[in-house]
Design an enzyme around this catalytic site. Structure first.
Site, PDB file in Angstrom:
ATOM      1  N   ASP A 122     -53.524  27.997 105.783  1.00 39.55           N
ATOM      2  CA  ASP A 122     -54.328  27.941 106.970  1.00 39.55           C
ATOM      3  C   ASP A 122     -55.556  27.625 106.558  1.00 39.55           C
ATOM      4  O   ASP A 122     -56.124  27.615 105.440  1.00 39.55           O
ATOM      5  CB  ASP A 122     -54.287  29.275 107.906  1.00 39.55           C
ATOM      6  CG  ASP A 122     -54.353  30.598 106.900  1.00 39.55           C
ATOM      7  OD1 ASP A 122     -54.661  30.608 105.670  1.00 39.55           O
ATOM      8  OD2 ASP A 122     -53.838  31.502 107.240  1.00 39.55           O
ATOM      9  N   ASN A 144     -51.875  43.023 112.558  1.00 36.60           N
ATOM     10  CA  ASN A 144     -51.083  43.012 113.774  1.00 36.60           C
ATOM     11  C   ASN A 144     -49.905  42.295 113.411  1.00 36.60           C
ATOM     12  O   ASN A 144     -49.042  41.741 114.373  1.00 36.60           O
ATOM     13  CB  ASN A 144     -52.172  42.080 114.416  1.00 36.60           C
ATOM     14  CG  ASN A 144     -52.211  40.510 114.366  1.00 36.60           C
ATOM     15  OD1 ASN A 144     -51.705  40.151 113.472  1.00 36.60           O
ATOM     16  ND2 ASN A 144     -53.013  39.992 115.295  1.00 36.60           N
ATOM     17  N   HIS A 187     -49.222  39.336 111.559  1.00 41.31           N
ATOM     18  CA  HIS A 187     -49.348  38.043 111.366  1.00 41.31           C
ATOM     19  C   HIS A 187     -49.083  37.501 110.082  1.00 41.31           C
ATOM     20  O   HIS A 187     -49.493  38.312 109.330  1.00 41.31           O
ATOM     21  CB  HIS A 187     -50.587  37.094 112.156  1.00 41.31           C
ATOM     22  CG  HIS A 187     -51.752  37.439 111.313  1.00 41.31           C
ATOM     23  ND1 HIS A 187     -53.181  37.779 111.819  1.00 41.31           N
ATOM     24  CD2 HIS A 187     -52.078  37.212 109.818  1.00 41.31           C
ATOM     25  CE1 HIS A 187     -54.060  37.814 110.888  1.00 41.31           C
ATOM     26  NE2 HIS A 187     -53.665  37.579 109.757  1.00 41.31           N
ATOM     27  N   GLU A 214     -50.191  34.118 114.917  1.00 38.10           N
ATOM     28  CA  GLU A 214     -50.609  35.351 115.653  1.00 38.10           C
ATOM     29  C   GLU A 214     -49.302  35.665 116.574  1.00 38.10           C
ATOM     30  O   GLU A 214     -48.722  35.280 117.074  1.00 38.10           O
ATOM     31  CB  GLU A 214     -51.753  34.870 116.416  1.00 38.10           C
ATOM     32  CG  GLU A 214     -53.122  34.556 115.648  1.00 38.10           C
ATOM     33  CD  GLU A 214     -53.800  35.959 115.177  1.00 38.10           C
ATOM     34  OE1 GLU A 214     -53.043  36.899 114.700  1.00 38.10           O
ATOM     35  OE2 GLU A 214     -54.953  35.921 115.390  1.00 38.10           O
TER      36      GLU A 214
HETATM   37  C1  GLP Z   1     -55.973  36.514 107.208  1.00 39.60           C
HETATM   38  C2  GLP Z   1     -55.032  35.260 106.681  1.00 39.60           C
HETATM   39  C3  GLP Z   1     -53.733  35.515 106.189  1.00 39.60           C
HETATM   40  C4  GLP Z   1     -53.800  36.660 105.282  1.00 39.60           C
HETATM   41  C5  GLP Z   1     -54.101  37.671 106.106  1.00 39.60           C
HETATM   42  C6  GLP Z   1     -54.268  39.246 105.386  1.00 39.60           C
HETATM   43  O1  GLP Z   1     -56.328  36.558 108.512  1.00 39.60           O
HETATM   44  N1  GLP Z   1     -54.971  34.080 107.792  1.00 39.60           N
HETATM   45  O2  GLP Z   1     -53.339  34.385 105.569  1.00 39.60           O
HETATM   46  O3  GLP Z   1     -52.619  36.807 104.641  1.00 39.60           O
HETATM   47  O4  GLP Z   1     -54.905  37.677 107.437  1.00 39.60           O
HETATM   48  O5  GLP Z   1     -55.607  39.235 104.910  1.00 39.60           O
HETATM   49  P1  GLP Z   1     -56.076  40.473 104.213  1.00 39.60           P
HETATM   50  O6  GLP Z   1     -55.425  40.570 102.721  1.00 39.60           O
HETATM   51  O7  GLP Z   1     -57.826  40.318 104.215  1.00 39.60           O
HETATM   52  O8  GLP Z   1     -55.830  41.707 104.816  1.00 39.60           O
END
Ligand code: GLP
Length: 259
Positions: A67, A136, A138, A143
């Protein structure tokens, strides 16, 4: 679904990195799907340590990131591309011709999503997709909602997701873009193997829902239950909400002796 239980977040990162490095050793031209996020920082650090002992290890891999924020280019320090350049592509010596990324500055975002899907297709799909997990539920930027999209698409980010990403913008929520481009669930599930890393108490509920809950677009990660080859690598805090049945079936990784 295989659950691998580690004592600490650094062990989880190491276990994931060792598996990816081993797969690359076996198949040097591997197509890797890659995540960003805090959880992935120690994962990339461990990959870089492995590269230090084997400088050619990642020379031939191709990568696809999950992403990118809409409106940010690679030069913006908050962009996922900048995150990956600094923590993964440069430390691992992955040539830019092998890096595939969504362009958050594309004039035609729909065409950009289609271009990305075509590139994944031309590469024959990803061999291993590494994932983080949103609090959440995702994955990528898919989402929670009433319905999920199969292919790469434009997303409106939820408030909790923008909050979770504010650290990339010096903690200033106002700077976090409201939209992003994300691989779709179908593209993610097309990977031949999936490795999801989740650590910390903040992920506990999402992990429980992903492993034990019903398959629902309200928890996008729950769709991973449909895939035949998924390894969920957890630290103890993220696994704390799992029931006995899941814990009993999990693989426990012994603590690394201090070096
Ligand atoms: C982000 C990214 C995801 C990532 C997730 C976890 O928003 N878009 O691809 O895996 O959230 O992030 P974190 O490791 O900082 O908790």
């Amino acid at each position: 679904m295989t659950i691998t239980l580690c004592s600490h977040d650094t062990d989880a990162a190491r276990v994931a990195a060792e598996r990816v490095a081993l797969e690359v050793h076996t198949r040097p031209a591997l197509v890797l799907g890659l995540p960003t996020g805090r959880t992935s920082v120690p994962f990339y650090r461990h990959l870089a340590l492995i590269r230090a002992t084997d400088p050619c290890r990642f020379e031939r891999v191709a990568t696809f990131n999950l992403d990118e924020f809409v409106g940010l280019g690679p030069a913006h320090p908050g962009s996922y591309r900048a995150f990956m350049d600094e923590r993964c592509f440069r430390p691992l010596g992955i040539g830019m011709s092998r890096v595939h990324f969504l362009d958050g500055l594309a004039a035609d975002l729909q065409a950009e999503c289609e271009r990305y899907e075509d590139e994944v297709e031309r590469a024959g799909g990803t061999d291993i997709q590494v994932l983080g997990l949103g609090t959440n539920g995702h994955i990528g930027f898919n989402e929670p909602s009433d319905a999920l999209r199969a292919r790469t698409h434009r997303v409106t980010l939820r408030p909790e997701t923008r909050q979770a990403n504010a650290w990339l913008f010096g903690g200033d929520l106002r700077q976090v873009p409201r939209e992003a481009l994300s691989m779709g669930m179908g593209t993610i599930l097309r990977a031949r193997a999936i490795i999801l890393i989740a650590t910390s108490t903040a992920k506990r509920e999402a992990v429980t829902a992903l492993v034990e809950g019903p398959i629902t677009p309200r928890v996008p990660a729950s769709f991973l239950q449909l895939h035949a080859d998924v390894e969920v690598i957890l630290d103890e805090r993220a696994a704390a909400g799992l029931g006995q049945r899941s814990l009993h079936a999990s693989r426990r990784v012994p603590v690394e002796p201090p070096t």
